[in-house]
Design an enzyme around this catalytic site. Structure first.
Site, short mmCIF file in Angstrom:
data_model
loop_
_atom_site.label_atom_id
_atom_site.label_comp_id
_atom_site.label_asym_id
_atom_site.label_seq_id
_atom_site.Cartn_x
_atom_site.Cartn_y
_atom_site.Cartn_z
N GLY A 276 23.85 33.57 -19.81
CA GLY A 276 22.93 32.91 -20.72
C GLY A 276 22.06 33.87 -21.52
N GLY A 320 28.33 35.91 -21.27
CA GLY A 320 29.45 35.49 -22.11
C GLY A 320 29.14 35.81 -23.55
N ARG A 321 28.25 35.00 -24.15
CA ARG A 321 27.99 35.11 -25.59
C ARG A 321 27.49 36.48 -26.00
NH1 ARG A 321 24.94 30.48 -27.04
NH2 ARG A 321 25.54 29.71 -24.99
N CYS A 393 35.79 15.50 -42.88
CA CYS A 393 35.23 14.24 -43.38
C CYS A 393 34.05 13.81 -42.53
CB CYS A 393 36.31 13.18 -43.41
SG CYS A 393 37.66 13.67 -44.47
C1 LIG Z 1 28.39 29.26 -19.53
C2 LIG Z 1 28.20 30.05 -18.29
C3 LIG Z 1 28.01 31.43 -18.39
C4 LIG Z 1 27.93 32.18 -19.69
O1 LIG Z 1 26.89 31.76 -20.51
P1 LIG Z 1 26.54 32.60 -21.84
O2 LIG Z 1 25.46 31.82 -22.50
O3 LIG Z 1 27.78 32.65 -22.67
O4 LIG Z 1 26.13 33.95 -21.39
C5 LIG Z 1 27.89 32.13 -17.20
N1 LIG Z 1 27.96 31.51 -16.00
C6 LIG Z 1 28.14 30.17 -15.89
C7 LIG Z 1 28.19 29.56 -14.56
C8 LIG Z 1 28.27 29.40 -17.03
O5 LIG Z 1 28.43 28.09 -16.91
#
Ligand SMILES: *Cc1c(COP(=O)(O)O)cnc(C)c1O
Length: 465
Positions: A276, A320-321, A393
Protein backbone atom coordinates in the site's frame (compact mmCIF):
# COMPACT_ATOMS: atom_id res chain seq x y z
CA UNK A 1 -6.25 35.46 -11.57
CA UNK A 2 -5.12 36.40 -15.01
CA UNK A 3 -7.12 34.86 -17.81
CA UNK A 4 -4.95 33.25 -20.47
CA UNK A 5 -5.75 33.60 -24.11
CA UNK A 6 -5.67 30.07 -25.46
CA UNK A 7 -6.28 30.26 -29.16
CA UNK A 8 -10.00 30.57 -29.70
CA UNK A 9 -10.61 29.34 -26.15
CA UNK A 10 -10.73 31.40 -23.04
CA UNK A 11 -9.95 29.45 -19.95
CA UNK A 12 -11.34 30.74 -16.71
CA UNK A 13 -9.11 28.14 -15.15
CA UNK A 14 -9.55 29.35 -11.61
CA UNK A 15 -13.15 28.23 -11.46
CA UNK A 16 -12.64 24.89 -13.21
CA UNK A 17 -9.32 23.45 -12.19
CA UNK A 18 -8.82 21.68 -8.87
CA UNK A 19 -6.85 23.65 -6.30
CA UNK A 20 -3.77 21.46 -6.51
CA UNK A 21 -3.37 21.84 -10.26
CA UNK A 22 -1.23 24.86 -11.03
CA UNK A 23 -1.14 26.52 -14.44
CA UNK A 24 2.22 25.33 -15.81
CA UNK A 25 4.93 27.77 -16.83
CA UNK A 26 5.96 25.29 -19.48
CA UNK A 27 3.26 22.96 -20.73
CA UNK A 28 5.93 20.71 -22.27
CA UNK A 29 7.81 20.10 -19.02
CA UNK A 30 7.79 16.61 -17.51
CA UNK A 31 7.74 16.48 -13.72
CA UNK A 32 10.55 13.96 -13.08
CA UNK A 33 8.94 12.05 -10.24
CA UNK A 34 5.86 11.22 -12.35
CA UNK A 35 7.90 9.58 -15.09
CA UNK A 36 10.08 6.51 -15.28
CA UNK A 37 13.79 7.18 -14.89
CA UNK A 38 14.70 6.82 -18.55
CA UNK A 39 11.92 9.00 -19.96
CA UNK A 40 12.78 12.49 -21.18
CA UNK A 41 11.67 14.98 -23.80
CA UNK A 42 14.52 15.49 -26.24
CA UNK A 43 15.49 18.71 -28.00
CA UNK A 44 13.23 17.94 -30.95
CA UNK A 45 10.29 17.99 -28.52
CA UNK A 46 9.61 14.26 -28.70
CA UNK A 47 9.31 12.15 -25.54
CA UNK A 48 11.74 9.24 -25.54
CA UNK A 49 12.25 6.21 -23.38
CA UNK A 50 15.80 4.88 -23.36
CA UNK A 51 16.39 6.84 -26.56
CA UNK A 52 13.37 5.36 -28.37
CA UNK A 53 10.86 7.97 -29.50
CA UNK A 54 7.18 7.54 -28.75
CA UNK A 55 6.52 8.02 -32.47
CA UNK A 56 8.67 5.00 -33.30
CA UNK A 57 7.10 2.97 -30.50
CA UNK A 58 3.62 3.88 -31.73
CA UNK A 59 4.50 3.02 -35.30
CA UNK A 60 5.99 -0.35 -34.37
CA UNK A 61 3.55 -1.45 -31.69
CA UNK A 62 0.43 0.62 -32.30
CA UNK A 63 -1.67 2.58 -29.82
CA UNK A 64 -2.89 2.41 -27.21
CA UNK A 65 0.04 0.64 -25.59
CA UNK A 66 1.45 0.38 -22.11
CA UNK A 67 5.16 1.19 -22.26
CA UNK A 68 7.30 -0.22 -19.47
CA UNK A 69 10.73 1.13 -18.56
CA UNK A 70 12.07 -2.22 -17.43
CA UNK A 71 15.35 -0.74 -16.19
CA UNK A 72 13.35 1.61 -13.99
CA UNK A 73 11.21 -1.23 -12.60
CA UNK A 74 14.31 -3.26 -11.83
CA UNK A 75 15.95 -0.26 -10.14
CA UNK A 76 12.88 0.21 -7.95
CA UNK A 77 12.89 -3.46 -6.99
CA UNK A 78 16.57 -3.21 -6.04
CA UNK A 79 16.02 0.00 -4.09
CA UNK A 80 13.27 -1.61 -1.99
CA UNK A 81 15.21 -4.85 -1.53
CA UNK A 82 18.29 -2.91 -0.39
CA UNK A 83 16.33 -0.55 1.85
CA UNK A 84 14.63 -3.54 3.48
CA UNK A 85 17.82 -5.59 3.74
CA UNK A 86 17.20 -8.24 6.37
CA UNK A 87 13.48 -8.28 5.61
CA UNK A 88 11.55 -9.96 2.79
CA UNK A 89 10.02 -7.88 0.04
CA UNK A 90 7.17 -9.52 -1.87
CA UNK A 91 6.06 -7.92 -5.13
CA UNK A 92 2.25 -7.90 -5.12
CA UNK A 93 1.53 -9.49 -8.49
CA UNK A 94 -2.04 -8.25 -8.60
CA UNK A 95 -0.72 -4.76 -9.44
CA UNK A 96 0.62 -6.08 -12.73
CA UNK A 97 1.20 -9.73 -13.52
CA UNK A 98 3.18 -11.02 -16.48
CA UNK A 99 5.97 -13.55 -16.83
CA UNK A 100 8.65 -11.00 -17.73
CA UNK A 101 7.78 -8.68 -14.86
CA UNK A 102 7.55 -11.39 -12.19
CA UNK A 103 10.84 -12.84 -13.42
CA UNK A 104 12.48 -9.41 -13.29
CA UNK A 105 11.24 -8.87 -9.72
CA UNK A 106 12.73 -12.19 -8.61
CA UNK A 107 15.98 -11.54 -10.46
CA UNK A 108 16.28 -8.31 -8.49
CA UNK A 109 15.91 -10.14 -5.19
CA UNK A 110 12.17 -10.00 -4.48
CA UNK A 111 9.62 -12.68 -3.71
CA UNK A 112 6.14 -12.63 -5.23
CA UNK A 113 2.64 -12.52 -3.78
CA UNK A 114 -0.19 -14.14 -5.70
CA UNK A 115 -3.83 -14.46 -4.76
CA UNK A 116 -5.44 -16.71 -7.38
CA UNK A 117 -4.65 -19.80 -9.44
CA UNK A 118 -4.33 -17.50 -12.45
CA UNK A 119 -1.61 -15.36 -10.90
CA UNK A 120 0.07 -18.51 -9.61
CA UNK A 121 0.07 -19.98 -13.13
CA UNK A 122 1.90 -16.91 -14.44
CA UNK A 123 4.49 -17.13 -11.65
CA UNK A 124 5.08 -20.81 -12.38
CA UNK A 125 5.26 -20.16 -16.12
CA UNK A 126 7.89 -17.53 -15.32
CA UNK A 127 9.95 -20.25 -13.67
CA UNK A 128 9.66 -18.83 -10.16
CA UNK A 129 10.38 -21.35 -7.43
CA UNK A 130 7.27 -21.92 -5.32
CA UNK A 131 9.14 -21.30 -2.06
CA UNK A 132 9.45 -17.65 -3.15
CA UNK A 133 5.68 -17.25 -3.35
CA UNK A 134 3.13 -16.00 -0.86
CA UNK A 135 -0.50 -16.96 -1.44
CA UNK A 136 -3.25 -14.60 -0.30
CA UNK A 137 -6.92 -14.08 -0.81
CA UNK A 138 -10.07 -14.28 1.24
CA UNK A 139 -11.66 -17.13 -0.72
CA UNK A 140 -9.07 -19.53 -2.00
CA UNK A 141 -10.88 -22.57 -3.35
CA UNK A 142 -10.05 -26.06 -2.09
CA UNK A 143 -8.44 -26.74 -5.49
CA UNK A 144 -6.32 -23.59 -5.19
CA UNK A 145 -5.23 -24.51 -1.67
CA UNK A 146 -4.43 -28.06 -2.72
CA UNK A 147 -2.25 -26.81 -5.56
CA UNK A 148 -0.46 -24.34 -3.27
CA UNK A 149 0.19 -27.03 -0.67
CA UNK A 150 1.34 -29.58 -3.23
CA UNK A 151 3.72 -27.04 -4.73
CA UNK A 152 4.98 -26.14 -1.23
CA UNK A 153 4.58 -22.39 -1.74
CA UNK A 154 6.54 -20.36 0.79
CA UNK A 155 3.56 -19.16 2.77
CA UNK A 156 -0.19 -19.37 2.64
CA UNK A 157 -2.06 -16.52 4.30
CA UNK A 158 -5.19 -17.91 5.96
CA UNK A 159 -8.15 -15.58 5.95
CA UNK A 160 -10.95 -17.54 7.68
CA UNK A 161 -11.61 -20.53 9.92
CA UNK A 162 -12.97 -22.32 6.86
CA UNK A 163 -9.61 -21.93 5.15
CA UNK A 164 -7.72 -23.11 8.22
CA UNK A 165 -9.85 -26.27 8.27
CA UNK A 166 -9.35 -26.81 4.54
CA UNK A 167 -5.58 -26.35 4.79
CA UNK A 168 -5.42 -28.79 7.72
CA UNK A 169 -7.40 -31.47 5.94
CA UNK A 170 -5.53 -31.12 2.63
CA UNK A 171 -2.21 -31.08 4.50
CA UNK A 172 -3.20 -34.23 6.39
CA UNK A 173 -4.28 -35.97 3.21
CA UNK A 174 -1.10 -35.08 1.31
CA UNK A 175 1.22 -35.53 4.26
CA UNK A 176 2.59 -32.02 3.76
CA UNK A 177 2.80 -29.43 6.52
CA UNK A 178 2.46 -25.97 4.92
CA UNK A 179 3.64 -22.66 6.41
CA UNK A 180 0.57 -20.64 7.26
CA UNK A 181 0.30 -17.00 8.26
CA UNK A 182 -2.81 -15.58 9.85
CA UNK A 183 -4.24 -12.45 8.31
CA UNK A 184 -5.15 -10.03 11.05
CA UNK A 185 -7.79 -7.36 10.68
CA UNK A 186 -6.05 -4.80 12.86
CA UNK A 187 -8.81 -2.18 12.77
CA UNK A 188 -6.72 0.33 10.84
CA UNK A 189 -7.79 1.55 7.45
CA UNK A 190 -5.28 3.77 5.74
CA UNK A 191 -5.52 5.82 2.60
CA UNK A 192 -3.14 8.53 1.43
CA UNK A 193 -2.63 10.95 4.34
CA UNK A 194 -5.44 9.81 6.54
CA UNK A 195 -6.22 6.72 8.43
CA UNK A 196 -8.97 5.45 10.64
CA UNK A 197 -8.07 3.37 13.65
CA UNK A 198 -10.98 1.67 15.34
CA UNK A 199 -11.48 -1.62 17.11
CA UNK A 200 -13.36 -3.13 14.20
CA UNK A 201 -12.79 -2.55 10.58
CA UNK A 202 -15.86 -3.37 8.54
CA UNK A 203 -14.33 -5.28 5.62
CA UNK A 204 -13.99 -8.82 4.39
CA UNK A 205 -10.31 -9.55 5.00
CA UNK A 206 -8.73 -11.27 7.95
CA UNK A 207 -9.47 -12.23 11.53
CA UNK A 208 -10.54 -9.49 13.87
CA UNK A 209 -7.98 -8.55 16.46
CA UNK A 210 -10.48 -6.88 18.74
CA UNK A 211 -12.83 -9.87 18.85
CA UNK A 212 -10.05 -12.27 19.73
CA UNK A 213 -10.49 -14.11 16.44
CA UNK A 214 -6.93 -13.44 15.32
CA UNK A 215 -5.63 -14.90 18.59
CA UNK A 216 -7.95 -17.89 18.29
CA UNK A 217 -7.03 -18.51 14.62
CA UNK A 218 -3.28 -18.31 15.26
CA UNK A 219 -3.72 -20.68 18.21
CA UNK A 220 -5.56 -23.19 16.04
CA UNK A 221 -2.89 -23.08 13.34
CA UNK A 222 -0.13 -23.45 15.95
CA UNK A 223 -1.92 -26.38 17.59
CA UNK A 224 -2.44 -28.27 14.33
CA UNK A 225 0.02 -30.99 13.43
CA UNK A 226 -0.78 -30.34 9.77
CA UNK A 227 0.45 -26.71 9.62
CA UNK A 228 3.26 -24.52 10.86
CA UNK A 229 2.30 -21.10 12.14
CA UNK A 230 4.72 -18.94 10.18
CA UNK A 231 3.58 -15.57 11.48
CA UNK A 232 1.06 -12.77 11.39
CA UNK A 233 0.03 -10.74 8.40
CA UNK A 234 -1.74 -7.42 7.88
CA UNK A 235 -2.47 -5.08 5.00
CA UNK A 236 -4.04 -1.78 5.91
CA UNK A 237 -4.80 0.01 2.68
CA UNK A 238 -3.49 1.59 -0.46
CA UNK A 239 -1.69 4.70 -1.64
CA UNK A 240 -0.40 5.43 1.88
CA UNK A 241 2.14 8.25 2.25
CA UNK A 242 2.30 8.51 5.98
CA UNK A 243 3.87 5.80 8.18
CA UNK A 244 1.75 6.70 11.22
CA UNK A 245 -0.95 4.24 10.14
CA UNK A 246 1.68 1.49 10.01
CA UNK A 247 2.72 2.59 13.49
CA UNK A 248 -0.74 1.88 14.87
CA UNK A 249 -1.13 -1.42 13.03
CA UNK A 250 2.40 -2.62 13.86
CA UNK A 251 1.87 -1.83 17.52
CA UNK A 252 -1.31 -3.89 17.58
CA UNK A 253 0.25 -6.75 15.63
CA UNK A 254 3.35 -6.87 17.82
CA UNK A 255 1.22 -7.09 20.97
CA UNK A 256 -0.58 -10.11 19.57
CA UNK A 257 2.69 -11.56 18.33
CA UNK A 258 4.25 -11.25 21.79
CA UNK A 259 1.25 -12.82 23.51
CA UNK A 260 1.30 -15.78 21.11
CA UNK A 261 5.06 -16.29 21.39
CA UNK A 262 4.62 -16.85 25.11
CA UNK A 263 1.90 -19.42 24.67
CA UNK A 264 2.83 -21.54 21.67
CA UNK A 265 5.44 -24.28 21.44
CA UNK A 266 7.02 -23.51 18.07
CA UNK A 267 7.66 -19.76 17.90
CA UNK A 268 6.61 -17.79 14.81
CA UNK A 269 9.23 -16.06 12.70
CA UNK A 270 7.46 -13.53 10.51
CA UNK A 271 5.57 -10.30 10.76
CA UNK A 272 4.15 -9.06 7.48
CA UNK A 273 3.03 -5.43 7.33
CA UNK A 274 1.53 -5.70 3.83
CA UNK A 275 1.74 -3.20 1.00
CA UNK A 276 0.00 0.00 0.00
CA UNK A 277 2.99 2.36 -0.15
CA UNK A 278 2.01 5.46 -2.09
CA UNK A 279 3.25 6.35 -5.58
CA UNK A 280 3.04 9.64 -7.47
CA UNK A 281 0.15 9.99 -9.94
CA UNK A 282 0.12 13.80 -10.08
CA UNK A 283 2.13 16.73 -8.70
CA UNK A 284 0.14 16.34 -5.45
CA UNK A 285 1.92 13.12 -4.57
CA UNK A 286 5.45 13.08 -3.22
CA UNK A 287 6.30 9.75 -1.61
CA UNK A 288 9.19 9.15 0.76
CA UNK A 289 12.13 7.13 -0.55
CA UNK A 290 12.15 3.44 0.48
CA UNK A 291 15.16 3.90 2.80
CA UNK A 292 13.16 6.37 4.89
CA UNK A 293 10.12 4.10 4.96
CA UNK A 294 12.31 1.14 5.94
CA UNK A 295 13.92 3.16 8.72
CA UNK A 296 10.62 4.27 10.22
CA UNK A 297 8.94 0.87 9.96
CA UNK A 298 12.02 -0.81 11.46
CA UNK A 299 12.03 1.63 14.33
CA UNK A 300 8.32 1.22 14.99
CA UNK A 301 8.61 -2.57 15.16
CA UNK A 302 11.74 -2.42 17.30
CA UNK A 303 10.18 -0.03 19.78
CA UNK A 304 7.03 -2.14 20.07
CA UNK A 305 9.00 -5.36 20.44
CA UNK A 306 11.18 -3.82 23.15
CA UNK A 307 8.05 -2.67 24.96
CA UNK A 308 6.59 -6.16 24.66
CA UNK A 309 9.86 -7.73 25.78
CA UNK A 310 10.37 -9.88 22.68
CA UNK A 311 13.06 -10.05 20.02
CA UNK A 312 12.21 -8.45 16.68
CA UNK A 313 10.56 -10.87 14.23
CA UNK A 314 11.59 -11.08 10.59
CA UNK A 315 9.67 -8.41 8.73
CA UNK A 316 8.08 -8.65 5.35
CA UNK A 317 6.32 -6.11 3.16
CA UNK A 318 4.32 -6.41 -0.04
CA UNK A 319 4.63 -3.36 -2.27
CA UNK A 320 2.81 -3.47 -5.59
CA UNK A 321 2.02 -0.07 -7.08
CA UNK A 322 5.14 1.70 -5.86
CA UNK A 323 7.32 -0.77 -7.80
CA UNK A 324 5.49 -1.08 -11.10
CA UNK A 325 3.22 1.99 -11.20
CA UNK A 326 5.75 4.72 -12.01
CA UNK A 327 7.68 2.46 -14.43
CA UNK A 328 4.89 2.52 -17.05
CA UNK A 329 3.15 5.12 -19.18
CA UNK A 330 0.23 4.56 -21.51
CA UNK A 331 0.66 5.84 -25.02
CA UNK A 332 -2.53 6.91 -26.80
CA UNK A 333 -3.32 8.65 -30.04
CA UNK A 334 -5.62 11.64 -29.92
CA UNK A 335 -8.72 11.08 -32.05
CA UNK A 336 -10.86 14.16 -31.52
CA UNK A 337 -10.62 17.45 -29.65
CA UNK A 338 -13.72 19.29 -28.56
CA UNK A 339 -14.00 22.46 -26.47
CA UNK A 340 -17.04 22.33 -24.22
CA UNK A 341 -18.34 25.66 -22.89
CA UNK A 342 -19.29 25.46 -19.25
CA UNK A 343 -19.97 28.97 -18.10
CA UNK A 344 -19.32 32.50 -19.21
CA UNK A 345 -15.79 32.52 -20.56
CA UNK A 346 -14.91 29.08 -19.24
CA UNK A 347 -14.49 26.03 -21.40
CA UNK A 348 -12.88 22.68 -21.05
CA UNK A 349 -11.04 20.94 -23.82
CA UNK A 350 -12.24 17.33 -24.20
CA UNK A 351 -9.44 15.31 -25.73
CA UNK A 352 -10.56 11.84 -26.85
CA UNK A 353 -8.00 9.06 -27.07
CA UNK A 354 -8.13 5.59 -28.59
CA UNK A 355 -8.45 3.74 -25.25
CA UNK A 356 -10.10 4.66 -21.98
CA UNK A 357 -11.81 2.92 -19.09
CA UNK A 358 -11.03 -0.51 -20.54
CA UNK A 359 -7.29 0.10 -20.10
CA UNK A 360 -7.54 2.30 -17.00
CA UNK A 361 -10.62 1.87 -14.83
CA UNK A 362 -9.11 3.68 -11.84
CA UNK A 363 -10.50 7.16 -12.53
CA UNK A 364 -14.02 5.70 -12.87
CA UNK A 365 -13.62 3.24 -10.00
CA UNK A 366 -11.71 5.31 -7.44
CA UNK A 367 -11.98 8.83 -8.77
CA UNK A 368 -8.21 8.52 -9.26
CA UNK A 369 -6.25 11.44 -10.71
CA UNK A 370 -3.61 11.12 -13.40
CA UNK A 371 -1.53 13.49 -15.45
CA UNK A 372 -0.74 13.61 -19.15
CA UNK A 373 1.44 15.23 -21.75
CA UNK A 374 1.46 15.60 -25.51
CA UNK A 375 4.40 13.29 -26.21
CA UNK A 376 4.98 13.40 -29.95
CA UNK A 377 5.99 17.08 -30.08
CA UNK A 378 6.41 20.13 -27.95
CA UNK A 379 4.14 23.10 -28.38
CA UNK A 380 4.40 26.87 -28.17
CA UNK A 381 0.68 27.18 -27.48
CA UNK A 382 -0.69 28.38 -24.17
CA UNK A 383 -1.86 25.82 -21.64
CA UNK A 384 -5.54 24.91 -21.85
CA UNK A 385 -7.48 23.09 -19.18
CA UNK A 386 -8.21 19.70 -20.66
CA UNK A 387 -9.94 16.46 -19.81
CA UNK A 388 -8.65 13.31 -21.45
CA UNK A 389 -11.48 10.90 -22.18
CA UNK A 390 -11.70 7.49 -23.80
CA UNK A 391 -13.73 5.99 -26.63
CA UNK A 392 -16.24 4.05 -24.51
CA UNK A 393 -19.97 4.65 -24.34
CA UNK A 394 -19.92 6.07 -20.83
CA UNK A 395 -19.80 9.66 -19.67
CA UNK A 396 -17.58 8.48 -16.82
CA UNK A 397 -15.00 7.16 -19.28
CA UNK A 398 -12.31 9.56 -18.09
CA UNK A 399 -8.58 8.92 -18.31
CA UNK A 400 -7.28 12.20 -16.90
CA UNK A 401 -9.86 14.39 -15.24
CA UNK A 402 -7.88 17.63 -15.05
CA UNK A 403 -4.69 18.52 -16.82
CA UNK A 404 -3.19 21.42 -18.71
CA UNK A 405 -2.36 20.49 -22.29
CA UNK A 406 -1.21 22.82 -25.05
CA UNK A 407 -4.24 24.52 -26.56
CA UNK A 408 -3.24 23.30 -30.02
CA UNK A 409 -3.49 19.61 -29.07
CA UNK A 410 -4.89 17.96 -32.18
CA UNK A 411 -6.00 14.67 -33.72
CA UNK A 412 -2.97 12.54 -34.50
CA UNK A 413 -0.93 13.77 -31.52
CA UNK A 414 0.41 11.07 -29.26
CA UNK A 415 -0.56 11.53 -25.64
CA UNK A 416 1.26 9.84 -22.77
CA UNK A 417 -0.18 9.20 -19.32
CA UNK A 418 2.43 8.31 -16.70
CA UNK A 419 2.02 6.13 -13.63
CA UNK A 420 -0.16 3.47 -15.28
CA UNK A 421 1.85 0.38 -14.37
CA UNK A 422 -0.33 -0.71 -11.46
CA UNK A 423 -3.98 -1.78 -11.57
CA UNK A 424 -4.49 -0.61 -15.17
CA UNK A 425 -3.63 -3.60 -17.38
CA UNK A 426 -4.40 -5.94 -14.46
CA UNK A 427 -7.87 -4.44 -14.07
CA UNK A 428 -8.35 -4.04 -17.81
CA UNK A 429 -11.54 -5.15 -19.49
CA UNK A 430 -12.98 -5.69 -22.95
CA UNK A 431 -15.79 -3.22 -22.44
CA UNK A 432 -17.34 -2.24 -25.77
CA UNK A 433 -15.27 -5.07 -27.24
CA UNK A 434 -12.19 -2.91 -27.19
CA UNK A 435 -9.24 -5.32 -27.15
CA UNK A 436 -6.72 -4.83 -24.36
CA UNK A 437 -3.48 -3.01 -25.29
CA UNK A 438 -0.07 -4.68 -25.35
CA UNK A 439 2.71 -4.09 -22.86
CA UNK A 440 5.95 -3.06 -24.51
CA UNK A 441 9.06 -3.29 -22.35
CA UNK A 442 12.12 -1.17 -23.04
CA UNK A 443 15.39 -2.38 -21.58
CA UNK A 444 18.82 -1.03 -22.51
CA UNK A 445 17.28 0.92 -25.39
CA UNK A 446 15.64 -2.19 -26.90
CA UNK A 447 11.86 -2.56 -27.09
CA UNK A 448 9.98 -5.85 -27.06
CA UNK A 449 6.39 -6.92 -26.49
CA UNK A 450 5.98 -8.77 -23.19
CA UNK A 451 2.19 -8.99 -23.29
CA UNK A 452 0.65 -9.09 -26.73
CA UNK A 453 -2.17 -6.88 -27.92
CA UNK A 454 -5.50 -8.62 -27.70
CA UNK A 455 -7.30 -8.84 -31.03
CA UNK A 456 -10.93 -8.94 -32.07
CA UNK A 457 -10.24 -12.56 -33.07
CA UNK A 458 -9.28 -13.29 -29.46
CA UNK A 459 -12.65 -11.93 -28.39
CA UNK A 460 -14.56 -13.83 -31.07
CA UNK A 461 -12.82 -17.08 -30.18
CA UNK A 462 -14.63 -17.08 -26.84
CA UNK A 463 -17.97 -16.26 -28.45
CA UNK A 464 -18.97 -19.79 -29.35
CA UNK A 465 -22.51 -18.91 -30.38
C1 LIG B 1 -3.20 -5.15 -2.81
C2 LIG B 1 -2.31 -5.77 -1.81
C3 LIG B 1 -0.96 -5.42 -1.79
C4 LIG B 1 -0.34 -4.39 -2.69
O1 LIG B 1 -0.90 -3.12 -2.56
P1 LIG B 1 -0.21 -1.87 -3.30
O2 LIG B 1 -1.11 -0.72 -3.01
O3 LIG B 1 -0.16 -2.19 -4.75
O4 LIG B 1 1.16 -1.74 -2.72
C5 LIG B 1 -0.16 -6.07 -0.87
N1 LIG B 1 -0.65 -7.01 -0.04
C6 LIG B 1 -1.96 -7.36 -0.04
C7 LIG B 1 -2.44 -8.38 0.90
C8 LIG B 1 -2.82 -6.76 -0.93
O5 LIG B 1 -4.11 -7.10 -0.92
Amino acid sequence: MHIHEAGAMHGDFASLRPGWLGVPDDVNALLPRLWANNVARSDDGVVRLGGLSVADLAEEFGTPAYVLDEDDFRARCRAWAEAFDGADVFYAAKAFCSKAVLRAAVEEGLNVDVCTAGELAVALAAGIEPYRLGYHGNNKSPAELRQAIELRVGRIVADSYTEIERIASIGAELGIRPHVMVRVNVGVEAHTHEYIATAHEDQKFGFSLADGDAYEAAGRVAASEHMYLAGLHSHIGSQIFDTSAFEVSAARLVRLFARLQEEIDEPMADLDLGGGFGMPYTSQDDPQPPVDIAASLGKIVQTECAAAGIGAPRLSIEPGRTLIGPAVFTLYEVGTVKPVKLSAGASRLYVSVDGGMSDNIRPALYDASYSATVASRSSEAAPALARVVGKHCEAGDIVVKDEFLPADVAPGDLLAVPGTGAYCRSMGSNYNHVPRPPVVAVRGGQARVILARETVDDLLRLDVG
